[in-house]
Design a protein around this motif. Structure first.
Motif, short mmCIF file in Angstrom:
data_model
loop_
_atom_site.label_atom_id
_atom_site.label_comp_id
_atom_site.label_asym_id
_atom_site.label_seq_id
_atom_site.Cartn_x
_atom_site.Cartn_y
_atom_site.Cartn_z
N HIS A 1 -46.10 20.53 1.42
CA HIS A 1 -46.03 21.97 1.63
C HIS A 1 -45.47 22.57 0.36
O HIS A 1 -44.51 22.03 -0.21
CB HIS A 1 -45.12 22.29 2.82
CG HIS A 1 -45.44 23.59 3.48
ND1 HIS A 1 -45.81 23.71 4.80
CD2 HIS A 1 -45.47 24.86 2.98
CE1 HIS A 1 -46.03 24.99 5.09
NE2 HIS A 1 -45.83 25.70 4.00
N VAL B 1 -44.24 33.79 -0.12
CA VAL B 1 -43.13 34.66 0.25
C VAL B 1 -43.40 36.06 -0.30
O VAL B 1 -43.66 36.24 -1.49
CB VAL B 1 -41.79 34.12 -0.30
CG1 VAL B 1 -40.65 35.07 0.03
CG2 VAL B 1 -41.52 32.73 0.29
N ASP B 2 -43.33 37.04 0.58
CA ASP B 2 -43.60 38.42 0.19
C ASP B 2 -42.55 38.96 -0.78
O ASP B 2 -41.47 38.39 -0.93
CB ASP B 2 -43.65 39.33 1.43
CG ASP B 2 -44.83 39.01 2.32
OD1 ASP B 2 -45.84 38.48 1.81
OD2 ASP B 2 -44.74 39.28 3.54
N SER C 1 -54.26 27.45 -1.98
CA SER C 1 -54.80 26.68 -0.85
C SER C 1 -56.15 26.07 -1.20
O SER C 1 -56.48 24.96 -0.76
CB SER C 1 -54.93 27.57 0.38
OG SER C 1 -53.66 27.95 0.86
N THR D 1 -41.44 19.09 0.73
CA THR D 1 -41.77 20.49 0.56
C THR D 1 -41.22 20.93 -0.78
O THR D 1 -40.06 20.65 -1.11
CB THR D 1 -41.14 21.34 1.68
OG1 THR D 1 -41.66 20.92 2.95
CG2 THR D 1 -41.43 22.82 1.48
N ARG E 1 -36.72 29.27 2.52
CA ARG E 1 -37.95 29.10 3.30
C ARG E 1 -38.45 27.66 3.17
O ARG E 1 -38.86 27.03 4.16
CB ARG E 1 -39.02 30.07 2.82
CG ARG E 1 -40.25 30.16 3.72
CD ARG E 1 -40.00 31.06 4.91
NE ARG E 1 -39.70 32.43 4.51
CZ ARG E 1 -40.62 33.37 4.31
NH1 ARG E 1 -41.92 33.08 4.47
NH2 ARG E 1 -40.26 34.59 3.98
N VAL F 1 -44.09 26.22 -1.47
CA VAL F 1 -43.60 27.57 -1.20
C VAL F 1 -43.34 28.26 -2.54
O VAL F 1 -42.73 27.68 -3.44
CB VAL F 1 -42.30 27.55 -0.38
CG1 VAL F 1 -41.84 28.97 -0.05
CG2 VAL F 1 -42.48 26.74 0.90
N ILE G 1 -38.84 24.74 6.22
CA ILE G 1 -40.08 24.01 6.46
C ILE G 1 -39.84 22.51 6.33
O ILE G 1 -40.33 21.71 7.15
CB ILE G 1 -41.18 24.48 5.49
CG1 ILE G 1 -41.56 25.93 5.80
CG2 ILE G 1 -42.39 23.57 5.54
CD1 ILE G 1 -42.42 26.58 4.73
N GLU H 1 -50.01 22.21 2.49
CA GLU H 1 -50.05 23.58 2.99
C GLU H 1 -49.33 24.50 2.01
O GLU H 1 -48.54 24.05 1.17
CB GLU H 1 -49.40 23.65 4.37
CG GLU H 1 -50.15 22.86 5.44
CD GLU H 1 -49.53 23.04 6.81
OE1 GLU H 1 -49.49 24.21 7.29
OE2 GLU H 1 -49.08 22.05 7.39
N VAL H 2 -49.59 25.79 2.15
CA VAL H 2 -49.03 26.78 1.22
C VAL H 2 -48.37 27.90 2.01
O VAL H 2 -48.95 28.42 2.97
CB VAL H 2 -50.13 27.37 0.31
CG1 VAL H 2 -49.56 28.47 -0.58
CG2 VAL H 2 -50.77 26.27 -0.54
N THR H 3 -47.17 28.28 1.59
CA THR H 3 -46.49 29.45 2.14
C THR H 3 -46.19 30.41 1.00
O THR H 3 -45.60 30.01 -0.02
CB THR H 3 -45.17 29.07 2.85
OG1 THR H 3 -45.47 28.34 4.04
CG2 THR H 3 -44.37 30.31 3.22
#
Length: 314
Positions: A121, A154-155, A142, A20, A39, A123, A43, A150-152
């Motif tokens: 992944h 963060v706000d 993505s 990740t 984060r 982030v 993951i 995969e992609v996350t």
């Protein structure tokens, strides 16, 4: 933590473990950055993978600016590396930011530095951009991944009703608002340097100081008097620091950073030391003579002791 330096093009060819990856420049490794990295760590742990951070050096503006530009950092690379290691990251990739690297398209960046490093992944913060002129946006990552990772996203992380950002922290530091800067950082702002010989005038005033030559890459707070902590030989002391030009006595333009270390009496010339900046008291002032300056220094010392007494009681 293992640190791997990459000079574009990415020449890592051996088989890489799945991982990740957290993306960012991460100057300051502030509260917003920590949210991204933590984060990624969570993951990675869930997927039984290594957690990596991919960052760059130097700052892109050094390379992309048409004018010769010197960037001052909240955390120069060595300190940034230490702070990322403290967060429990397994691998830090440091890509040398060059003209050639800056000209990668978003798709090329993804292929060479995310797929190429075996990311499963990725982030990053909501406003992270990648590729030439920052053309690649997180909302598109993505699509570029094509199912390979995969992609996350963060706000936005906020404090004082604004985004927690390195730019805002720099603005606070440059305006002497260290309480606010430290709140966004999540720790006291710190610079490193070496104790050097000064003109020793502080001794005649009853306030002997440690003169500091600060490492060149650090951002220096605005001129004035501060409550600080001084760290030398593994010990931490309370102190009051002056950033200025000694205008009462001097007419030259050489900036000096001096720390009067409370309850301290030891020779430390040549020692490496750190200054943690806590609170701005007042701007640099010019006095007509030594008496007025000494009275003000006594008040500054009282203010410093009172500040730390109040902080320790909270």
């Amino acid at each position: 933590m293992e640190t791997i330096f990459i000079h574009h093009p990415n020449n890592i060819t051996e088989e890489l473990d799945p991982k990740t990856i957290a993306l960012g420049f991460f100057d300051g490794v502030h509260r917003g950055h920590k949210e991204v990295i933590q984060r990624a760590k969570k993951i990675a742990k869930e997927n039984n993978e290594k957690c990596a951070v991919l960052t760059f050096d130097p700052h892109p503006s050094v390379v992309l600016s048409k004018m010769r530009k010197k960037v001052k950092y909240l955390t120069p690379l060595e300190e940034k590396e230490e702070k990322i290691a403290e967060l429990g990251v397994d691998i830090l990739f440091v890509v040398r930011f060059t003209t050639a690297f800056s000209q990668l398209t978003p798709e090329e960046f993804v292929e060479q530095y995310l797929v190429g490093l075996n990311a499963k992944h990725v982030v990053a913060g909501f406003d992270y951009s990648y590729g030439q002129k920052g053309a690649g946006k997180m909302s598109e990552l993505s699509e570029y991944a094509k199912g390979r990772f995969e992609v996350t996203i963060v706000d936005k992380q906020e404090a004082f009703k604004a985004k927690i950002s390195s730019t805002n922290i720099r603005n606070y530091i440059e305006s002497g608002e260290l309480d606010e800067a430290n709140e966004l950082l999540g720790y006291p702002y710190k610079v490193r340097g070496t104790v050097i010989h000064g003109d020793k005038r502080g001794r005649t005033l009853g306030f002997p100081t440690a003169n500091m030559r600060i490492d060149a890459d650090y951002l220096i707070p605005k001129l004035g008097i501060y409550a600080v902590k001084f760290i030398v030989s593994g010990e931490t002391y309370l102190g009051m620091a002056s950033i200025g030009y000694n205008v009462t006595f001097k007419t030259d333009q050489e900036l000096s950073i001096e720390v009067y270390i409370l309850d301290f009496d030891r020779e430390i010339y040549g020692e490496s030391a750190e200054i943690e900046w806590y609170h701005f008291f007042r701007p640099e002032m010019k006095f007509n003579g030594m008496e007025g300056l000494i009275e003000q220094l006594k008040k500054d010392e009282e203010d410093t002791r009172r500040y730390f007494e109040r902080e320790s009681s909270i």
